[in-house]
Design an enzyme around this catalytic site. Structure first.
Site, short mmCIF file in Angstrom:
data_model
loop_
_atom_site.label_atom_id
_atom_site.label_comp_id
_atom_site.label_asym_id
_atom_site.label_seq_id
_atom_site.Cartn_x
_atom_site.Cartn_y
_atom_site.Cartn_z
N PRO A 25 -60.88 -2.00 -2.19
CA PRO A 25 -60.26 -2.92 -1.50
C PRO A 25 -59.70 -2.64 -0.49
O PRO A 25 -58.50 -1.90 0.02
CB PRO A 25 -58.98 -3.12 -3.12
CG PRO A 25 -58.72 -1.98 -3.62
CD PRO A 25 -60.48 -1.24 -3.47
N THR A 27 -57.89 -5.40 2.61
CA THR A 27 -57.61 -6.47 3.70
C THR A 27 -57.79 -6.95 4.78
O THR A 27 -57.86 -5.80 5.20
CB THR A 27 -55.97 -6.41 3.14
OG1 THR A 27 -55.38 -7.10 2.14
CG2 THR A 27 -55.21 -8.20 3.92
N GLN A 101 -59.51 -8.28 -6.86
CA GLN A 101 -58.59 -7.56 -6.73
C GLN A 101 -57.15 -8.51 -7.17
O GLN A 101 -56.76 -9.37 -5.79
CB GLN A 101 -58.14 -6.52 -5.39
CG GLN A 101 -56.93 -5.77 -5.51
CD GLN A 101 -56.33 -4.70 -5.09
OE1 GLN A 101 -56.42 -4.99 -3.60
NE2 GLN A 101 -56.56 -3.34 -5.20
N HIS A 176 -54.33 -5.00 -9.52
CA HIS A 176 -53.20 -3.94 -8.15
C HIS A 176 -51.65 -3.54 -8.52
O HIS A 176 -50.82 -4.50 -8.00
CB HIS A 176 -53.86 -5.03 -7.08
CG HIS A 176 -52.95 -4.11 -5.30
ND1 HIS A 176 -52.58 -2.69 -5.39
CD2 HIS A 176 -52.96 -4.58 -4.00
CE1 HIS A 176 -52.85 -2.95 -4.61
NE2 HIS A 176 -52.86 -3.19 -3.63
N TYR A 181 -46.34 -2.31 -3.54
CA TYR A 181 -46.37 -3.54 -4.74
C TYR A 181 -45.88 -3.94 -5.80
O TYR A 181 -45.46 -3.05 -6.37
CB TYR A 181 -47.55 -4.30 -4.44
CG TYR A 181 -48.37 -4.36 -2.70
CD1 TYR A 181 -47.88 -4.28 -1.66
CD2 TYR A 181 -49.31 -3.85 -1.95
CE1 TYR A 181 -48.05 -4.53 -0.72
CE2 TYR A 181 -50.10 -3.16 -1.03
CZ TYR A 181 -48.87 -4.51 0.21
OH TYR A 181 -49.63 -3.67 1.34
N ARG A 228 -55.63 -0.38 -11.11
CA ARG A 228 -54.91 0.55 -9.71
C ARG A 228 -54.09 1.29 -9.54
O ARG A 228 -52.76 0.04 -9.15
CB ARG A 228 -55.49 0.15 -8.32
CG ARG A 228 -55.49 0.85 -6.80
CD ARG A 228 -56.42 0.89 -5.89
NE ARG A 228 -56.43 1.73 -5.03
CZ ARG A 228 -56.99 2.01 -3.53
NH1 ARG A 228 -56.54 0.59 -3.23
NH2 ARG A 228 -57.51 2.17 -3.18
N GLY A 321 -63.13 3.58 2.17
CA GLY A 321 -62.78 2.30 2.34
C GLY A 321 -62.79 2.29 3.55
O GLY A 321 -64.05 1.96 4.11
C1 LIG Z 1 -57.88 -2.27 6.17
C2 LIG Z 1 -57.11 -2.24 5.28
C3 LIG Z 1 -56.89 -2.95 4.04
C4 LIG Z 1 -56.18 -2.62 3.12
N1 LIG Z 1 -56.33 -3.58 2.05
C5 LIG Z 1 -56.24 -2.72 1.00
C6 LIG Z 1 -56.03 -3.88 -0.48
O1 LIG Z 1 -55.89 -5.13 0.05
N2 LIG Z 1 -55.79 -2.95 -1.12
C7 LIG Z 1 -55.51 -2.24 -1.37
O2 LIG Z 1 -55.68 -1.76 -2.94
N3 LIG Z 1 -55.68 -1.22 -0.69
C8 LIG Z 1 -56.08 -2.02 0.84
N4 LIG Z 1 -56.65 -0.48 1.60
C9 LIG Z 1 -56.31 0.67 1.36
C10 LIG Z 1 -57.57 1.40 0.73
O3 LIG Z 1 -58.31 0.84 -0.32
C11 LIG Z 1 -57.74 2.59 0.61
O4 LIG Z 1 -56.72 2.94 -0.55
C12 LIG Z 1 -57.56 3.10 2.02
O5 LIG Z 1 -58.05 2.64 2.93
C13 LIG Z 1 -57.77 5.32 1.99
O6 LIG Z 1 -59.01 4.99 1.47
P1 LIG Z 1 -60.15 5.81 3.34
O7 LIG Z 1 -60.02 6.73 3.48
O8 LIG Z 1 -62.06 5.69 2.45
O9 LIG Z 1 -60.07 4.19 3.75
C14 LIG Z 1 -56.39 -0.96 2.53
C15 LIG Z 1 -56.97 -0.03 3.64
C16 LIG Z 1 -57.41 -0.17 5.05
C17 LIG Z 1 -57.97 0.49 6.21
#
Ligand SMILES: Cc1cc2nc3c(=O)[nH]c(=O)nc-3n(C[C@H](O)[C@H](O)[C@H](O)COP(=O)(O)O)c2cc1C
Length: 369
Positions: A25, A27, A101, A176, A181, A228, A321
């Site tokens: 997920p 944002t 989510q 979430h 949060y 999560r 992500g």
């Molecule tokens: C731009 C951005 C927005 C994110 N928004 C959310 C979100 O809305 N909900 C959430 O649970 N995690 C959010 N995360 C965390 C990601 O889901 C993930 O846990 C994080 O990027 C680490 O994974 P990665 O190393 O594969 O990027 C966000 C991360 C990024 C980079």
């Protein structure tokens, strides 16, 4: 025959998926319209990524009170539900699957989002973080301690939002309960100092999550619900580890075995916590033996480490992500052991298609060479 990579094998458990590559997920703040309604651009973005075994949508606020960021698409009005239908149809057209989510930011919000009213939280403790308001970053404030009525309303809001998500065509919902949060704020004894049935003991601090699960499952099958958690989050989003933290997550994860969930989505520590007292540095290794259902792991994985964590038996699914921001065809790239595009952090949260729907797929790259 070529050995198929673990990430590319189908999953046939409570959840059936064509591969184990999940879009985490994220944002992206593209619902920059009156009413924060999902748009055609958002549909295009998710459609581009539909070869993932599963997409988990960006966090979607469950009520106006749950909002803490600008331009995030909500799931509490009928117009938003209609908007989301475009996304689920686009993903399903490509035979993809998508969960929504369900998000409540709690104290990581700001009065500017609530006509001057204070954000809600388990206790009146300022996280001392920044909130991204319509007027830019502002310091967070001391939130309002939720009354029992506020808690009951929030549980109801989670349920209604889950029903809205299913009505919008989502294959399921993810609660979430991580990343500092609202629900995480209840779990932690640094942010939850309540003296009633929602504070004090581990059972009390975790109670809201199970009440939300019990409410949602009255309306939709528990096999369509994911949860999560981020047990070792420290120094981010106002969260700090203490001696209560890991025992609390041990309890929660054990108790989640009582539910036949779609999956449990865990994160390895986001930052280096090896020197932090009370931290668990190996989340998948700790919780794989404890959790009996489908385990999804996240944070800092790539193709190699993703294949390995599944081969080692420490997880069933891996969510990616940032790699998904810049590689809409991540699955095809893994299939072909192809190079990956870099992501541009400057456009993570900016409006419009730039850095959103304009990352090339492999085929396009080859055509331009
Ligand atoms: C731009 C951005 C927005 C994110 N928004 C959310 C979100 O809305 N909900 C959430 O649970 N995690 C959010 N995360 C965390 C990601 O889901 C993930 O846990 C994080 O990027 C680490 O994974 P990665 O190393 O594969 O990027 C966000 C991360 C990024 C980079």
């Amino acid at each position: 025959m070529q050995n198929i990579q673990s990430l590319l094998k189908p999953l046939n458990k409570t959840l059936t998926l064509s591969n184990r590559v999940v879009m985490a997920p994220m944002t992206r703040s593209r619902a920059d319209n009156e009413g924060n309604i999902p748009t055609d651009l958002i549909a295009e973005y998710y459609k581009q990524r539909a070869s993932a075994g599963l997409i988990i949508s960006e966090g979607s606020p469950i009520s106006p009170k749950a909002v803490g960021y600008i331009n995030v698409p909500g799931i509490y009005t009928q117009r938003q539900v209609e908007g989301w239908k475009k996304i689920t149809e686009a993903v399903h057209e490509r035979k993809g699957k998508i969960f929504l989510q369900l998000w409540h930011v709690g104290r990581i919000s700001h009065p500017d989002f609530h006509n001057g009213d204070l954000p809600l939280a388990p206790s009146a403790i300022n996280p001392n973080e920044k909130s991204y308001t319509p007027e830019g970053f502002k310091e967070t404030v001391t939130p309002k301690e939720m009354t029992i009525d506020d808690i009951k309303t929030t549980i109801e809001d989670f349920k209604n939002a889950a029903v809205n998500a299913i009505n919008a065509g989502f294959d399921g919902v993810e609660i979430h309960a991580s990343n500092g949060y609202l629900l995480h704020q209840f779990f932690s004894s640094t942010s939850n100092k309540r003296t009633d049935e929602y504070g004090g003991t581990i059972e009390n601090r975790s109670k809201i999550l199970f009440e939300i699960l019990d409410e949602i499952k009255k309306e939709i099958p528990e096999q369509k619900i994911g949860v999560r958690l981020n047990p070792s989050l420290h120094g981010i989003f106002g969260m700090t580890l203490n001696e209560d933290t890991i025992p609390t997550f041990d309890y929660i994860i054990n108790k989640l075995n009582d539910y036949d969930l779609a999956y449990l989505h865990l994160s390895e520590p986001f930052n280096d916590v090896s020197e932090i007292p009370h931290a668990e540095t190996q989340i998948a290794k700790r919780y794989r033996p404890i959790y009996k259902g489908t385990l999804m792991i996240n944070a800092h994985f790539d193709q190699e480490s993703g294949n390995k964590v599944i081969e080692d038996g420490d997880a069933d699914l891996v969510s990616f992500g940032k790699l998904y921001i810049s590689n809409p065809d991540l699955v095809e790239r893994f299939e072909q052991d192809a190079p990956l595009n870099d992501y541009d952090t400057d456009t993570f949260y900016t409006p419009g298609p730039k850095g959103y729907t304009d990352y090339p797929i492999l085929e396009e790259e080859l055509n331009t060479k």
